[in-house]
Design an enzyme around this catalytic site. Structure first.
Site, PDB file in Angstrom:
ATOM      1  N   ASP A 175       0.847  -1.193   0.000  1.00 52.05           N
ATOM      2  CA  ASP A 175       0.000   0.000   0.000  1.00 52.05           C
ATOM      3  C   ASP A 175       0.884   1.244   0.000  1.00 52.05           C
ATOM      4  O   ASP A 175       2.048   1.192   0.394  1.00 52.05           O
ATOM      5  CB  ASP A 175      -0.908  -0.007   1.236  1.00 52.05           C
TER       6      ASP A 175
ATOM      7  N   HIS B 261       0.298   3.754   1.879  1.00 51.21           N
ATOM      8  CA  HIS B 261       0.142   4.431   3.168  1.00 51.21           C
ATOM      9  C   HIS B 261       1.005   3.820   4.263  1.00 51.21           C
ATOM     10  O   HIS B 261       1.580   2.751   4.110  1.00 51.21           O
ATOM     11  CB  HIS B 261      -1.331   4.390   3.593  1.00 51.21           C
TER      12      HIS B 261
ATOM     13  N   SER C  93      -5.181  11.215   2.627  1.00 55.56           N
ATOM     14  CA  SER C  93      -5.767   9.970   3.116  1.00 55.56           C
ATOM     15  C   SER C  93      -4.947   9.365   4.247  1.00 55.56           C
ATOM     16  O   SER C  93      -5.440   8.508   4.973  1.00 55.56           O
ATOM     17  CB  SER C  93      -5.908   8.963   1.964  1.00 55.56           C
TER      18      SER C  93
END
Length: 365
Positions: A194, A196, A295
């Site tokens: 990912d 993130h 995000s």
């Protein structure tokens, strides 16, 4: 990435793209369903071309398994994914947004520096302080997991120079690079599949933000609204957003990247002793801290908001947005009625480093 490997990748991508397009087009042309219906209209009539085109597109869509097969072969044989992902080592994936496409990143991030300073000035005019939490690029922190992709030399000084630049102009910045590098082998700070960070990475960032806030006295005299404790849950499997760039068939088997696991958690408030929880909530007019960003802050799975509540011992207004980067959410928040009517004492502004060199039109303040 070196120039030679970059050229090799481009040649390979071009070859695979042409081969795939040719293969798909051949299947579409040879498929009888492409011609059914189109032969019933005059060839000289424009209807024939339109109907044949629709049938061709429909048949071309049926070649998705072929695309997936090429994607699987590309990953297994060449450690390549679709544009958007960089395939590293040990199952690590990186976004190619962390590779600058400009000859000089300074052209791109000069506008970002100006925007950050202007946003801070606008917030201060309303009596609100701003502190920037600059998240170092995943590829920078885990360069040893990047496989043949190295962090670009021209981007090496960007983080430190940005921190120095902003701090020299009166913008408080939480330098997360040092703590992240120090802890990268002790705990996993970013998700492997990912773009993130992990809740552990968010926890370290929240602690560093709290240290900087207290050191600078940005919430001096602001009473804690209560004690927040992180209530941890069980780990859950997480399929990262970068897996979407790897159209792998089942035949990839163990060669496919394994999914991540995320430790769930939520901050639970314990009001100050002698205070009823309901009374504390009713007496709360304006939250002293707002969180703005991308995000990384918006998605509750990463728990940055929750970790900040624990570290700062206060409730937080989350004004982050998903899919908008870190700059538009700040412009939107400063223009909102919520900010005009109830400006917070402090805004924590989370900014991922890669957005500093990404080409983008900056929003108006």
């Amino acid at each position: 990435m070196t120039a030679s490997s970059d050229q090799q990748t481009n040649r390979y991508s071009a070859f695979m793209g042409i081969a795939l397009l040719g293969f798909a087009a051949t299947l579409a042309v040879l498929n009888p369903s492409t011609w059914i219906g189109s032969l019933a209209v005059p060839f000289t009539d424009g209807q024939w071309a339109g109907l044949y085109g629709k049938n061709f597109d429909k048949t071309l869509a049926l070649t998705q398994p072929a695309k997936d097969a090429f994607g699987t072969l590309s990953y297994i044989g060449f450690r390549e994914g679709r544009p958007g992902v960089l395939v590293g080592s040990d199952g690590w994936l990186f976004t190619d947004e962390e590779m600058a496409r400009l000859d000089t990143p300074r052209v791109a991030f000069a506008d970002k520096i100006s925007f950050i300073r202007a946003a801070k000035a606008k917030a201060e005019a309303a009596g609100t302080q701003v502190i920037v939490a600059l998240i170092p690029a995943k590829l920078r922190v885990y360069d040893d997991k990047a496989g043949r992709y190295g962090f670009m030399p021209k981007l090496a000084p960007v983080y430190t120079e940005t921190v120095t630049n902003l701090q020299g102009r009166g913008v408080p910045v939480v330098d997360l690079l040092g703590p992240f590098v120090e802890n990268r082998s002790k705990t996993q700070l970013f998700l492997r599949t990912d773009t993130h960070w992990t809740p552990q990475g968010a926890e370290i960032a929240a602690r560093e933000v709290a240290k900087s806030v207290m050191k600078a006295g940005l919430l001096a005299g602001e009473p804690a609204s209560g004690e927040f404790v992180l209530k941890e849950g069980s780990p859950k499997e997480h399929r990262g957003d970068l897996l979407a760039f790897l159209p792998l068939l089942d035949v990839a088997g163990p060669k496919a990247p394994a999914p991540d696991f995320i430790r769930t958690g939520e901050a639970v408030e314990r009001p100050p002793a002698g205070t009823d929880a309901g009374d504390a909530l009713l007496g709360e007019d304006t939250l002293p801290v707002a969180l703005v960003g991308s995000s990384y802050s918006f998605d509750r799975r990463w728990q940055f908001e929750d970790q900040l509540k624990v570290a700062l011992r206060t409730d937080i207004l989350n004004a982050a947005q998903e899919g908008q980067g870190p700059f538009k959410p700040m412009a939107d928040y400063l223009a909102s009625a919520e900010f005009r009517e109830k400006p917070p004492r402090l805004v924590i502004w989370e900014i991922p480093e890669r957005y500093l060199w990404a080409a983008a039109r900056m929003p108006r303040l």
